[in-house]
Motif scaffolding. Structure first.
Motif, PDB file in Angstrom:
ATOM      1  N   THR A  14      -7.815  -3.069   1.141  1.00 39.85           N
ATOM      2  CA  THR A  14      -7.984  -4.054   2.219  1.00 39.85           C
ATOM      3  C   THR A  14      -6.872  -3.916   3.252  1.00 39.85           C
ATOM      4  O   THR A  14      -5.748  -3.541   2.930  1.00 39.85           O
ATOM      5  CB  THR A  14      -7.963  -5.511   1.706  1.00 39.85           C
ATOM      6  N   ILE A  15      -7.227  -4.245   4.486  1.00 39.85           N
ATOM      7  CA  ILE A  15      -6.280  -4.219   5.602  1.00 39.85           C
ATOM      8  C   ILE A  15      -6.343  -5.593   6.264  1.00 39.85           C
ATOM      9  O   ILE A  15      -7.416  -6.009   6.699  1.00 39.85           O
ATOM     10  CB  ILE A  15      -6.678  -3.160   6.650  1.00 39.85           C
ATOM     11  N   SER A  16      -5.224  -6.285   6.323  1.00 37.60           N
ATOM     12  CA  SER A  16      -5.224  -7.621   6.939  1.00 37.60           C
ATOM     13  C   SER A  16      -4.234  -7.672   8.088  1.00 37.60           C
ATOM     14  O   SER A  16      -3.224  -6.981   8.083  1.00 37.60           O
ATOM     15  CB  SER A  16      -4.793  -8.698   5.935  1.00 37.60           C
ATOM     16  N   THR A  17      -4.559  -8.551   9.033  1.00 36.28           N
ATOM     17  CA  THR A  17      -3.584  -8.830  10.096  1.00 36.28           C
ATOM     18  C   THR A  17      -3.650 -10.311  10.430  1.00 36.28           C
ATOM     19  O   THR A  17      -4.581 -11.005  10.027  1.00 36.28           O
ATOM     20  CB  THR A  17      -3.837  -7.961  11.347  1.00 36.28           C
ATOM     21  N   THR A  18      -2.627 -10.783  11.134  1.00 32.77           N
ATOM     22  CA  THR A  18      -2.628 -12.176  11.559  1.00 32.77           C
ATOM     23  C   THR A  18      -2.621 -12.206  13.078  1.00 32.77           C
ATOM     24  O   THR A  18      -2.313 -11.198  13.717  1.00 32.77           O
ATOM     25  CB  THR A  18      -1.380 -12.903  11.033  1.00 32.77           C
ATOM     26  N   GLY A  19      -2.963 -13.347  13.661  1.00 31.42           N
ATOM     27  CA  GLY A  19      -3.013 -13.419  15.114  1.00 31.42           C
ATOM     28  C   GLY A  19      -2.931 -14.844  15.609  1.00 31.42           C
ATOM     29  O   GLY A  19      -2.629 -15.767  14.851  1.00 31.42           O
ATOM     30  N   CYS A  61      -7.364 -11.993   9.596  1.00 27.88           N
ATOM     31  CA  CYS A  61      -8.559 -11.172   9.473  1.00 27.88           C
ATOM     32  C   CYS A  61      -8.299 -10.059   8.467  1.00 27.88           C
ATOM     33  O   CYS A  61      -7.255  -9.424   8.496  1.00 27.88           O
ATOM     34  CB  CYS A  61      -8.895 -10.595  10.859  1.00 27.88           C
ATOM     35  N   THR A  62      -9.251  -9.889   7.569  1.00 26.89           N
ATOM     36  CA  THR A  62      -9.106  -8.847   6.550  1.00 26.89           C
ATOM     37  C   THR A  62     -10.334  -7.952   6.541  1.00 26.89           C
ATOM     38  O   THR A  62     -11.461  -8.447   6.457  1.00 26.89           O
ATOM     39  CB  THR A  62      -8.938  -9.469   5.147  1.00 26.89           C
ATOM     40  N   ALA A  63     -10.093  -6.671   6.641  1.00 26.15           N
ATOM     41  CA  ALA A  63     -11.179  -5.705   6.493  1.00 26.15           C
ATOM     42  C   ALA A  63     -11.048  -5.058   5.128  1.00 26.15           C
ATOM     43  O   ALA A  63      -9.940  -4.735   4.698  1.00 26.15           O
ATOM     44  CB  ALA A  63     -11.090  -4.636   7.576  1.00 26.15           C
ATOM     45  N   ALA A  64     -12.184  -4.912   4.447  1.00 28.73           N
ATOM     46  CA  ALA A  64     -12.167  -4.268   3.138  1.00 28.73           C
ATOM     47  C   ALA A  64     -12.978  -2.992   3.208  1.00 28.73           C
ATOM     48  O   ALA A  64     -14.034  -2.952   3.848  1.00 28.73           O
ATOM     49  CB  ALA A  64     -12.739  -5.209   2.085  1.00 28.73           C
ATOM     50  N   LEU A  65     -12.460  -1.975   2.566  1.00 27.79           N
ATOM     51  CA  LEU A  65     -13.193  -0.711   2.452  1.00 27.79           C
ATOM     52  C   LEU A  65     -13.464  -0.481   0.975  1.00 27.79           C
ATOM     53  O   LEU A  65     -12.546  -0.456   0.162  1.00 27.79           O
ATOM     54  CB  LEU A  65     -12.350   0.435   3.012  1.00 27.79           C
ATOM     55  N   LEU A  66     -14.733  -0.382   0.652  1.00 30.44           N
ATOM     56  CA  LEU A  66     -15.099  -0.178  -0.737  1.00 30.44           C
ATOM     57  C   LEU A  66     -15.919   1.088  -0.831  1.00 30.44           C
ATOM     58  O   LEU A  66     -16.851   1.288  -0.055  1.00 30.44           O
ATOM     59  CB  LEU A  66     -15.928  -1.379  -1.209  1.00 30.44           C
ATOM     60  N   LEU A  67     -15.551   1.924  -1.739  1.00 29.95           N
ATOM     61  CA  LEU A  67     -16.286   3.165  -1.895  1.00 29.95           C
ATOM     62  C   LEU A  67     -16.967   3.167  -3.245  1.00 29.95           C
ATOM     63  O   LEU A  67     -16.324   2.937  -4.268  1.00 29.95           O
ATOM     64  CB  LEU A  67     -15.325   4.354  -1.794  1.00 29.95           C
ATOM     65  N   GLU A  68     -18.259   3.379  -3.227  1.00 30.21           N
ATOM     66  CA  GLU A  68     -18.978   3.559  -4.474  1.00 30.21           C
ATOM     67  C   GLU A  68     -19.151   5.054  -4.679  1.00 30.21           C
ATOM     68  O   GLU A  68     -19.891   5.701  -3.958  1.00 30.21           O
ATOM     69  CB  GLU A  68     -20.329   2.856  -4.409  1.00 30.21           C
ATOM     70  N   LEU A 133       1.377  -4.006  14.960  1.00 26.28           N
ATOM     71  CA  LEU A 133       0.512  -5.086  14.498  1.00 26.28           C
ATOM     72  C   LEU A 133       1.101  -5.620  13.195  1.00 26.28           C
ATOM     73  O   LEU A 133       1.528  -4.826  12.364  1.00 26.28           O
ATOM     74  CB  LEU A 133      -0.848  -4.458  14.197  1.00 26.28           C
ATOM     75  N   PRO A 134       1.099  -6.950  13.008  1.00 29.28           N
ATOM     76  CA  PRO A 134       1.523  -7.413  11.681  1.00 29.28           C
ATOM     77  C   PRO A 134       0.452  -7.015  10.677  1.00 29.28           C
ATOM     78  O   PRO A 134      -0.696  -7.442  10.791  1.00 29.28           O
ATOM     79  CB  PRO A 134       1.604  -8.938  11.837  1.00 29.28           C
ATOM     80  N   LEU A 135       0.793  -6.183   9.733  1.00 31.80           N
ATOM     81  CA  LEU A 135      -0.212  -5.640   8.821  1.00 31.80           C
ATOM     82  C   LEU A 135       0.122  -5.952   7.375  1.00 31.80           C
ATOM     83  O   LEU A 135       1.286  -6.034   6.992  1.00 31.80           O
ATOM     84  CB  LEU A 135      -0.290  -4.114   8.959  1.00 31.80           C
ATOM     85  N   ARG A 136      -0.919  -6.104   6.593  1.00 29.71           N
ATOM     86  CA  ARG A 136      -0.768  -6.189   5.146  1.00 29.71           C
ATOM     87  C   ARG A 136      -1.865  -5.311   4.557  1.00 29.71           C
ATOM     88  O   ARG A 136      -3.055  -5.528   4.826  1.00 29.71           O
ATOM     89  CB  ARG A 136      -0.939  -7.642   4.696  1.00 29.71           C
ATOM     90  N   GLU A 188       3.607  -4.463   3.637  1.00 28.50           N
ATOM     91  CA  GLU A 188       3.645  -5.444   4.710  1.00 28.50           C
ATOM     92  C   GLU A 188       4.639  -5.012   5.769  1.00 28.50           C
ATOM     93  O   GLU A 188       5.719  -4.505   5.428  1.00 28.50           O
ATOM     94  CB  GLU A 188       4.052  -6.812   4.161  1.00 28.50           C
ATOM     95  N   GLY A 189       4.275  -5.229   7.012  1.00 27.21           N
ATOM     96  CA  GLY A 189       5.199  -4.874   8.078  1.00 27.21           C
ATOM     97  C   GLY A 189       4.476  -4.781   9.403  1.00 27.21           C
ATOM     98  O   GLY A 189       3.274  -5.012   9.490  1.00 27.21           O
ATOM     99  N   GLU A 190       5.247  -4.458  10.441  1.00 25.34           N
ATOM    100  CA  GLU A 190       4.657  -4.321  11.769  1.00 25.34           C
ATOM    101  C   GLU A 190       4.593  -2.841  12.106  1.00 25.34           C
ATOM    102  O   GLU A 190       5.619  -2.194  12.336  1.00 25.34           O
ATOM    103  CB  GLU A 190       5.525  -5.046  12.795  1.00 25.34           C
ATOM    104  N   LEU A 191       3.384  -2.321  12.108  1.00 25.20           N
ATOM    105  CA  LEU A 191       3.189  -0.905  12.415  1.00 25.20           C
ATOM    106  C   LEU A 191       1.992  -0.747  13.332  1.00 25.20           C
ATOM    107  O   LEU A 191       1.150  -1.652  13.420  1.00 25.20           O
ATOM    108  CB  LEU A 191       2.916  -0.101  11.136  1.00 25.20           C
ATOM    109  N   ARG A 192       1.890   0.391  13.957  1.00 20.78           N
ATOM    110  CA  ARG A 192       0.648   0.703  14.651  1.00 20.78           C
ATOM    111  C   ARG A 192      -0.412   0.967  13.597  1.00 20.78           C
ATOM    112  O   ARG A 192      -0.140   1.627  12.587  1.00 20.78           O
ATOM    113  CB  ARG A 192       0.822   1.959  15.515  1.00 20.78           C
TER     114      ARG A 192
END
Ligand code: SAH
Length: 496
Positions: A14-19, A61-68, A133-136, A188-192
């Motif tokens: 998962t990739i999350s950011t805040t805004g 906002c959180t995006a999830a990537l799931l691979l079957e 971007l603040p990322l988790r 966690e951190g601020e990265l592109r």
């Protein structure tokens, strides 16, 4: 059949950011080119990848990537690509005992599904793609050969403010069974965003260490592209490169050499005047104090004369100042400057006016491009070699390679090595506490550290060593530059 034996194996990230209202977190959807309101599926070579958003508000906002993973597709692919049509042994592993954590496959899915995001392209919000971007990022089950410690070493230097790695127990109900080879990773951190994705694209398979597809020569290009901006500087570069390229030594070496050129080109661009060259402006004496770089050259020249050397290598000659000084003294009959940086050599050639030297002078001097971490036959048979302010530009793990190339292979009679004495740094008024003297210094040593290294080298290769201070020898912290003078022992010299 337990859940782990089901046909479809799941891999997850998962990739999350805040805004805020003005800069909503849901911009993540634009950056990933995947709309937060829709769940989407993509067919990849190893199965189906799903992208969905467990949460999507302006604040979070959180995006999830799931691979079957489709084991049948995997095996089929393996058959098509493998030697003699036999499925790869590593493939069998994915199918049999790798329940849900095949992160090499996840990396492939990542690059398929988030292709534009990986390249940092976002037509809708170009500014956001460039911005930090603040990322988790969370990978709940990351197979990690080398364990939590290696995960920390790989992600640690990459700009994250927090890298949390928790070993996953084999079985939560039986902690006494110990840990599995999986860890839970939270970054966690601020990265592109593109930088974060490119790190994952390389490091997930590196940690998995069981790449399932054949390594093609263009893997080197892929690695360098994905590693742009972070791999050339990474202390674990060698491990990353060699694992990523499935330990194909030829490819690994090629990649390392190219990375070295990248690194040096970058260092050249950053090259600020060495603190050493700075003259203390506040001094009220009339006399111009001699810059340390000049004192160092004098110390080197004196040691070379004392050693009776006439054929001299300047290894890591940079822009050729020492070569120039050597040329002025006719006792030095053959002077060879070697550097890995083509740019530095170009400047050196200009400084020495190589194209305008008379025949006799020109015959005394040569500049060569080469890397000191590889043995080089051209460097054998000289009286002396100088490594002036060079070793600290190498990552420590590569120092043994330089040691072998110089003391084991080239084996000049005398070797002079100078390097900063880090203890002296407190005496530099312009140097903030805890800083090294030059942006490209990988390390700076105390007298004791340098002494220990030098004595080890001498012992391993049949040399004696003594130490010469360069610059004012402070009673407490010693001199700003330390120089080791190695002489081949007479026994070794006779044998040579
Ligand atoms: N000897 C010069 C320059 C020192 S700067 C002086 O005393 O002023 C360090 C130099 O080492 C740079 O020019 C850099 O390009 C070179 N260098 C760093 N790593 C190298 C390597 N692996 N092989 C050859 N040269 C290298």
């Amino acid at each position: 059949m337990g859940p782990e034996q089901t046909i479809l194996k799941r891999v997850f990230l998962t990739i999350s950011t805040t805004g805020t209202l003005e800069r909503p977190a849901t911009d993540l959807g634009f950056l990933l080119h995947k709309h937060p309101d829709k769940a989407q599926s993509f067919s990849t070579s190893h199965g189906t990848a799903h992208v969905f958003y467990p949460e999507a508000s302006a604040e979070r906002c959180t995006a999830a990537l799931l691979l079957e993973v489709d084991p049948v597709a995997l095996v089929r692919r393996g058959k098509g690509k493998g030697r003699g049509g036999a499925p790869d042994a590593a493939l069998a592993q994915y199918v049999n005992d790798r329940p849900y954590a095949a992160s090499s496959l996840l990396a492939v899915a990542l690059s398929t599904v988030f292709k534009s995001a990986l390249r940092g392209v976002c037509a809708a919000l170009p500014g956001r793609a460039e911005a930090l971007l603040p990322l988790r990022i969370e990978v709940p089950a990351l197979p990690a050969r080398g364990g939590a410690q290696l995960v920390g070493k790989l992600f640690g230097p990459l700009g994250w403010s927090s890298v949390a790695v928790e070993p996953v127990p084999l079985d939560a109900q039986f902690p006494e069974w110990g840990d599995s080879r999986y860890v839970q990773l939270v970054l966690e951190g601020e990265l592109r965003l593109a930088d974060a994705l490119r790190q994952l694209y390389v490091l997930l398979p590196v940690l998995d260490d069981a790449k399932h597809y054949w390594v093609a020569p263009d893997e080197v290009d892929k690695l360098l592209r994905a590693g742009e901006g972070w791999l050339a500087e990474h202390p674990e570069q060698k491990l990353i490169t060699s694992r990523y390229l499935s330990r194909r030594w030829g490819l690994t070496r090629q990649a390392m050499e190219r990375l070295e050129l990248v690194r040096l080109a970058e260092a050249d661009d950053l090259q600020v005047e060495d603190v050493d060259n700075a003259v203390d402006e506040t001094s009220d004496t009339e006399e111009r104090p001699v810059p340390l770089a000049e004192q160092r050259r004098d110390a080197v020249l004196t040691a070379l004369r004392d050693a009776g050397a006439s054929r001299v290598l300047d290894l890591g000659c940079g822009q050729g100042q020492l070569v120039q000084a050597l040329l002025k003294d006719v006792r030095f009959t053959e002077i060879v400057g070697v550097d890995v940086s083509v740019r530095a050599l170009t400047i050196a050639a200009r400084r020495l006016k190589l194209d305008r030297l008379g025949e006799r002078q020109a015959a005394r001097v040569k500049l060569m491009q080469g890397s000191l971490t590889y043995t080089d036959k051209r460097l054998t048979g000289y009286d002396a070699a100088v490594l002036s302010e060079v070793i600290e530009h190498l990552d420590l793990p590569r120092l043994p390679a330089l040691e072998y190339a110089v003391f084991g292979s080239a084996r000049p009679h005398t070797v002079l090595v100078t390097t900063p004495n880090v203890e002296y740094n407190v005496r530099w008024e312009t140097l903030p506490a805890g800083h090294v003297r030059h942006g490209d210094h990988r390390f700076e040593w105390t007298r004791e550290e340098f002494g220990r290294w030098a004595e080890g080298v001498a012992e391993r290769h049949g040399y004696t060593v003594r130490f010469v201070p360069v610059g004012p020898d402070d009673p407490e912290v010693g001199p700003p530059t330390q120089m080791a003078v190695f002489e081949m022992t007479s026994k070794e010299a006779k044998a040579a």
